[in-house]
Design a protein around this motif. Structure first.
Motif: not given
Length: 419
Positions: A194-197, A237-244, A273-283
């Motif tokens: 979605h383009g947001y941090p 994942f089909a049509q998406v690719g490798k994801k954690d 994604g790692q960015s989501y997890l980092t933001h969530m942990k800080c919050l």
């Protein structure tokens, strides 16, 4: 022909309402009811020129049983679809009982205030007895079984995607492909951007509480609880690719463990994604995910509700979200005495969803099944007195409807398994 009362007017509700309007052969009339009636009016005005379904609107407080009951009695629907908040499941169920109407929802009950002493006592007892500490579980709604039975009413709980479609996939696999299912891995992959941090794809209060909680899975007849995000796997994942992806607690594990005979292990994984997890942990570290009210400049505020006000509205993400989701179930088990593996999944494109109904794929994959579950009930295909989850009914008409209304599924033999 049916009349449906839809409570809620957020992102998921928008999709469910649009899909009801596409299905006017079944849903001749719908009412959209919410605390903010202006949102209902705006959506009704947008959809009315495109459908034969007659749309009306109303203002209602979904926390108020008397107000809900009065509205249901006034409108006299064939069923009530709850796409409000999980906090409001019980008040809406109470109103359906009082008014004598069938009930459908997309997610199980959880309390808004997790510090409420009465709820806390029941919760802590359950934690000790069952061994998982998630704030959401089916016990509160399953406790309505006798009331709905005696009233001759049907309550269908959890007809979103997960829970919902994933459980129907399980019932379908058991009916058509297995004599016995031994393991179920539910994989929820959102490959969208979605383009947001930082933003959440559905209600931030529910999303962040779910992700930051301890994970748990069902194995050999009991719950195993683990620290949050401590089990990580990678999947292509089909049509998406490798994801954690990370193991979370999720409500359909509880109902599938109860309803699928012989199952030995059930796990739920979601990609992050790692960015989501980092933001969530800080919050989380600074207390912003807390549901306990605090006093700030003479006012009581709930940190996670304040955070919700700061974050982008999930319903606004549609125009800017690109990529695809892939959600499904990997099964192992036995058929005709031989070991068997199977993967049933759906791929959904964010931009295609937006072009069709003005929504991103997360809302779409929940809203379409909400309409389908409602259709199953009002058409009489899923109709028996009591409180049920979707795997307890015949999966075939639901699976047919997924293909018809925008969520086509794939059956893959011998998939890559999750260690």
């Amino acid at each position: 022909m049916a009349r449906l009362l839809i409570i809620g007017c957020g992102g998921v509700a928008r999709v469910a309402i649009a899909k009801c309007c596409q299905n006017s052969e079944v849903f001749q009339e719908i009412m959209i009811a919410s605390r903010t009636v202006s949102k209902c009016d705006a959506l009704a005005a947008e959809l009315a020129p495109k459908t034969k379904t007659v749309i009306t609107t109303a203002k209602v407080d979904a926390d108020n049983v008397e107000e809900l009951t009065a509205l249901i009695r006034s409108y006299q629907p064939d069923a009530v679809l709850n796409v409000a908040l999980p906090y409001q499941d019980l008040t809406i169920m109470d109103a359906c009982l009082a008014a004598g109407v069938d009930y459908i929802d997309t997610a199980n009950y959880e309390p808004e205030d997790t510090e409420d002493p009465e709820w806390r006592a029941v919760y802590e007892k359950r934690c000790k007895e069952l061994g998982f500490s998630a704030y959401f579980d089916y016990s509160w709604q399953w406790a309505y079984q006798e009331k709905f039975e005696k009233a001759g009413l049907t309550a269908v709980c959890g007809t979103g995607f997960d829970p919902g479609v994933t459980s129907v996939f399980t019932a379908y696999a058991l009916k058509h492909y297995f004599d016995e299912i031994h393991t179920i891995d539910i994989l929820d992959c959102n490959g969208g951007d979605h383009g947001y941090p930082f933003a959440t794809n559905f209600n931030p209060e529910i999303n962040l509480r779910e992700v930051s909680a301890p994970g748990s899975y069902w194995e050999d007849g009991h719950w195993v609880e683990i620290p949050p995000m401590s089990i990580k796997r990678e999947y292509d994942f089909a049509q998406v690719g490798k994801k954690d992806m990370y193991l979370l607690h999720h409500e359909e594990i509880e109902s599938l463990a109860k309803n699928i005979p012989g199952v030995k292990r059930i796990r739920f994984f979601m990609t992050f994604g790692q960015s989501y997890l980092t933001h969530m942990k800080c919050l989380e570290n600074v207390g912003m995910l807390s549901t306990a009210p605090i006093e700030f400049e003479g006012q009581q505020i709930v940190p996670i509700q304040f955070l919700k006000a700061l974050l982008p509205d999930p319903a606004s993400l549609g125009p800017r979200t690109v990529g695809k989701t892939n959600i499904g179930c990997i099964f192992t088990g036995v058929k005709d005495g031989r070991e068997k593996t199977l993967y049933i999944y759906n791929v959904c494109d964010h931009q295609e969803c937006y072009r069709e109904v003005g929504s991103q794929a997360i809302s779409y994959t929940t809203g379409v099944p909400a309409m389908i579950g409602s259709m199953m009930v009002v058409s009489g295909l899923w109709k028996k007195p009591g409180v049920f989850t979707v795997e307890e009914f015949d999966p075939d008409p639901y699976m047919d409807a997924l293909n018809k209304f925008g969520l086509p599924w794939v059956v893959e033999e011998n998939p890559q398994l999750i260690p």
